[in-house]
Design an enzyme around this catalytic site. Structure first.
Site, short mmCIF file in Angstrom:
data_model
loop_
_atom_site.label_atom_id
_atom_site.label_comp_id
_atom_site.label_asym_id
_atom_site.label_seq_id
_atom_site.Cartn_x
_atom_site.Cartn_y
_atom_site.Cartn_z
N HIS A 272 0.86 -1.18 0.00
CA HIS A 272 0.00 0.00 0.00
C HIS A 272 0.89 1.23 0.00
O HIS A 272 1.93 1.24 0.66
CB HIS A 272 -0.91 0.00 1.23
CG HIS A 272 -2.02 1.00 1.16
ND1 HIS A 272 -1.85 2.32 1.51
CD2 HIS A 272 -3.31 0.88 0.76
CE1 HIS A 272 -3.00 2.96 1.33
NE2 HIS A 272 -3.90 2.12 0.88
N GLU A 325 -7.80 -4.95 -0.45
CA GLU A 325 -8.36 -5.72 -1.56
C GLU A 325 -8.26 -7.24 -1.34
O GLU A 325 -9.10 -7.99 -1.81
CB GLU A 325 -7.67 -5.36 -2.87
CG GLU A 325 -8.10 -4.03 -3.46
CD GLU A 325 -7.28 -2.88 -2.93
OE1 GLU A 325 -6.32 -3.15 -2.16
OE2 GLU A 325 -7.57 -1.71 -3.26
#
Length: 386
Positions: A272, A325
């Site tokens: 991320h 996700e």
């Protein structure tokens, strides 16, 4: 966009990383701590203890509702789920045109039409109450638009929204017409709340740039959806689940991952741009998935453990963990949401965060107009004869 000369300095970092562009009271992401919040409350705690409507009220009105406010807000937003006749009539054609690209692409067109049919005025010409009314109308309609486009794309009739169901349950109802199972509803609601907002990501920034021009709220949302559709942003939940399918069995985890990492490929669902610890959204969604249990969850946990170990070995010094996700895809699969609806479901939640940012940006009349540094051939050169 203005340009500045190379002599003016190095300018901003690539991707504007770390550049502060405005003040906000909506929330923040503290990446080194693995923590993010909506206004003054932990987003994860809100997801565990509150309803989607509560968080929606918090983002748009600034407070968590009491019992009477909750009931009134629920009634109002439920009534706004029903589409204007002009919009509903156009959805079959939008779905046919987007047969390959899917509901998220169709949402861009449908939102634009919704704004026009509902008489959305430019933010610049509208007061705070009118802007908030438009935001509520748009956010309430997004699930109706997405599920209708999905069903029409499959040759099925849209299912009308139900006013007696809360947001998450109604979303599942409109997807397949079956009475929503409470366990599935709460799992999806956890996911929706956890993805309402997440700092100045690409789509939120896009929405605010458009809002700074004074455009109407639908135009701002259309731009946000366009940015969100990219696979490096919102388009990853189904791709993360595709990774599990591609690996297939536990014995293939190590060789598959090593091959991809050594080839320089990105492992979807890991890493991320902000977090340097485990993504708190992933941690929460993993716990929800583990409550369901089963082979898919067990395999996902195995993959997570081995991917993190291999990434630590091959990319030492880099903190690469699962992002939202990875387990979002697992949870939505367990809740029987079709994979082509994973990213649209994400968008159904994020529309609330986009709208809150649009309303906040509309309070500042200064247009966002950054500069670029020119690096082309030196001007002014003679123009060649034709």
């Amino acid at each position: 966009m203005e340009t500045i000369s190379p002599e003016a300095g190095a300018g901003a970092p690539r991707g504007l990383k770390g550049v502060v562009v405005t003040d906000t009271a909506l929330g923040d992401v503290r990446g080194t701590e693995g923590f993010y919040h909506y206004r003054q409350y932990s987003a994860v705690e809100l997801a565990r203890t509150r309803t989607f409507e509560d968080v929606w009220h918090l983002m748009l009105h600034g407070t968590l509702p009491g019992p009477a406010e909750r009931a009134a807000f629920g009634e109002r937003t439920a009534a706004l789920r029903h589409l204007p006749a002009e919009v509903a009539a156009a959805l079959p054609a939008i779905a046919r045109a987007g047969a390959v690209s899917g509901p998220l692409a169709g949402l861009r067109t449908a939102l634009s039409l919704l704004g026009a049919a509902s008489g959305f005025r430019p933010l610049y010409d509208t007061g705070p109450d009118g802007r908030r009314d438009d935001a509520l109308a748009a956010c309430a309609a997004v699930p109706t638009l997405l599920t209708a486009l999905h069903r029409l794309g499959r040759g099925e009739e849209p299912i009308a929204p139900r006013d007696d169901l809360p947001y998450a349950a109604n979303y599942l109802w409109m997807l397949d017409g079956s009475e929503p199972d409470p366990i599935r509803v709460r799992a999806v609601e956890h996911y929706l709340i956890s993805t309402v907002d997440h700092g100045f990501n690409a789509s939120t920034f896009t929405a605010r740039v458009i809002a700074s021009t004074g455009a109407d709220l639908a135009a701002c949302l259309v731009g946000a959806v366009g940015a969100f559709s990219g696979p490096l942003h919102g388009g990853a939940p189904s791709r993360a689940l595709d990774t599990l399918d591609a690996i297939g069995t536990p014995e293939r985890i190590d060789p598959w991952i090593r091959e991809r990492v050594l080839a320089g490929d990105r492992i979807m669902g890991f890493g991320h741009p902000v977090y340097r610890t485990e993504d708190p959204r992933s941690r929460m969604l993993r716990s929800i998935a583990e409550e369901f249990g089963g082979p898919l969850v067990e395999f996902a946990v195995q993959v997570e453990e081995r991917v993190e170990a291999i990434l630590a070995e091959l990319k030492p010094g880099r903190e690469l963990h699962t992002n939202v996700e990875f387990y979002a895809g697992v949870v939505m699969e367990l809740c029987a949401i079709p994979r082509e609806m994973f990213t649209p479901t994400f968008a159904a939640a994020r529309a609330v965060g986009w709208s809150a940012n649009i309303l906040e940006q509309a309070e500042d009349s200064k247009i966002i107009r950054p500069a670029a540094r020119y690096i082309g051939p030196p001007p002014a050169q003679p123009v060649p004869a034709a």
